[in-house]
Design an enzyme around this catalytic site. Structure first.
Site, PDB file in Angstrom:
ATOM      1  N   GLY A 100       0.978  -1.340  -0.017  1.00 58.56           N
ATOM      2  CA  GLY A 100       0.090  -0.058  -0.009  1.00 58.56           C
ATOM      3  C   GLY A 100       0.551   1.280   0.063  1.00 58.56           C
ATOM      4  O   GLY A 100       0.366   2.307   0.081  1.00 58.56           O
ATOM      5  N   GLY A 102       2.263   2.321  -2.443  1.00 55.80           N
ATOM      6  CA  GLY A 102       1.797   3.018  -3.697  1.00 55.80           C
ATOM      7  C   GLY A 102      -0.017   3.221  -3.776  1.00 55.80           C
ATOM      8  O   GLY A 102      -0.390   3.805  -4.649  1.00 55.80           O
ATOM      9  N   GLU A 108      -4.883  -4.616  -5.699  1.00 54.62           N
ATOM     10  CA  GLU A 108      -3.614  -5.598  -5.462  1.00 54.62           C
ATOM     11  C   GLU A 108      -4.246  -6.841  -4.549  1.00 54.62           C
ATOM     12  O   GLU A 108      -3.996  -8.185  -4.861  1.00 54.62           O
ATOM     13  CB  GLU A 108      -2.609  -4.814  -4.804  1.00 54.62           C
ATOM     14  CG  GLU A 108      -1.822  -4.104  -5.566  1.00 54.62           C
ATOM     15  CD  GLU A 108      -0.945  -3.266  -4.800  1.00 54.62           C
ATOM     16  OE1 GLU A 108      -1.088  -3.230  -3.652  1.00 54.62           O
ATOM     17  OE2 GLU A 108       0.117  -2.824  -5.559  1.00 54.62           O
TER      18      GLU A 108
HETATM   19  O1  DER Z   1       1.825  -0.287  -2.901  1.00 54.28           O
HETATM   20  C1  DER Z   1       2.355  -1.407  -3.230  1.00 54.28           C
HETATM   21  O2  DER Z   1       2.072  -2.361  -2.423  1.00 54.28           O
HETATM   22  C2  DER Z   1       3.081  -1.724  -4.365  1.00 54.28           C
HETATM   23  O3  DER Z   1       3.203  -3.117  -4.418  1.00 54.28           O
HETATM   24  C3  DER Z   1       4.583  -0.996  -3.751  1.00 54.28           C
HETATM   25  O4  DER Z   1       4.574  -0.724  -2.335  1.00 54.28           O
HETATM   26  C4  DER Z   1       5.752  -1.848  -4.045  1.00 54.28           C
HETATM   27  O5  DER Z   1       6.944  -0.725  -4.171  1.00 54.28           O
HETATM   28  P1  DER Z   1       8.116  -1.083  -5.019  1.00 54.28           P
HETATM   29  O6  DER Z   1       8.129  -2.348  -5.845  1.00 54.28           O
HETATM   30  O7  DER Z   1       8.095   0.364  -5.823  1.00 54.28           O
HETATM   31  O8  DER Z   1       9.270  -1.167  -3.889  1.00 54.28           O
END
Ligand code: DER
Length: 238
Positions: A100, A102, A108
């Protein structure tokens, strides 16, 4: 940089092991590691990818799929995916994840749970033993905007997260708004609480107005971490 190289290493290993010729319905996550997953899938060739469909976990993921020239699919067309591959903000020794960072955790988690196999790919910084020790901004919680203040109050006064905070935009005035038109609250908890992520997940989910929580428990089949020395660490479901 060794972080990008380690992301690519994790992604390539995961695709080589878990995206097989018979895998046709594929979930693609969000973040900066999954582009390497798509890169490796493209290397399997047009022939192999012609009769595959790729389901996105948000706007960014959708752009990644379409810009790669891969066929976009919708979760309403498929009840089960063969495999979903996604990043994570932190993974503990029992394959529980904080996700999360992102702000994409709702879609997801839908695609993770709908897949026969859910795989996490990450660089070495995400490889942890107890959640909350490397990813310290808190558990991302997607909330209905109408309920954000009441959820904040419950987290701060009843669930032991006095520092819970609404996630504000950087290049945007006001709070971050998700692909589902909701807000995100980041709620840090004590190490003892984070040692039992499943219990914490259940408590947060019961708060009225919570849409989804960035704790993934008992969903991950395997997590692959690229290391600075060029090796890959795999954590597998026991
Ligand atoms: O938001 C999430 O769960 C995404 O998968 C993200 O946090 C993963 O981050 P990264 O691959 O840019 O490190």
């Amino acid at each position: 940089s060794s972080v990008e190289a380690s992301k690519r290493l994790a992604a390539y290993t995961a695709v080589d092991r878990h995206v097989l010729p018979e895998d046709k319905i594929i979930g693609i996550g969000s973040g900066s590691t999954v582009p390497y997953v798509v890169e490796r899938i493209l290397q399997q060739g047009e022939e192999r990818n012609r009769d595959r469909v790729f389901l996105p976990t948000g706007f960014q993921s959708q752009e990644l799929i379409t810009h790669a020239g891969l066929r976009l699919g919708d979760i309403t067309q498929y009840s089960v995916l063969d495999v979903t591959i996604d990043g994570a903000d932190e993974v503990d020794s029992d394959l529980n994840c904080i996700k999360g960072g992102g702000a994409c955790q709702l879609r997801e988690k839908v695609l993770a749970e709908a897949a026969k196999t859910f795989i996490v790919v990450a660089d070495y910084r995400k490889n942890s033993s107890v959640l909350g020790t490397t990813f310290i901004t808190g558990v991302p919680i997607e909330v209905s905007p109408f309920a954000h203040s009441t959820v904040l109050r419950s987290l701060r006064t009843k669930l032991g997260s006095p520092k819970a905070i609404l996630r504000m935009g950087h290049a945007k005035a006001g709070p971050v708004v998700t692909d589902n038109s909701n807000f995100i609250i980041d709620a840090p908890f004590s190490e003892d609480v984070m040692k039992k992520p499943h219990e914490l997940l259940a408590k947060i989910k019961l708060l009225t107005g919570v849409v989804e929580v960035g704790l993934f428990c008992n969903i991950v089949k395997a997590a692959y971490f690229g290391n600075q020395d060029g090796s890959v660490t795999a954590k597998l479901e026991s």
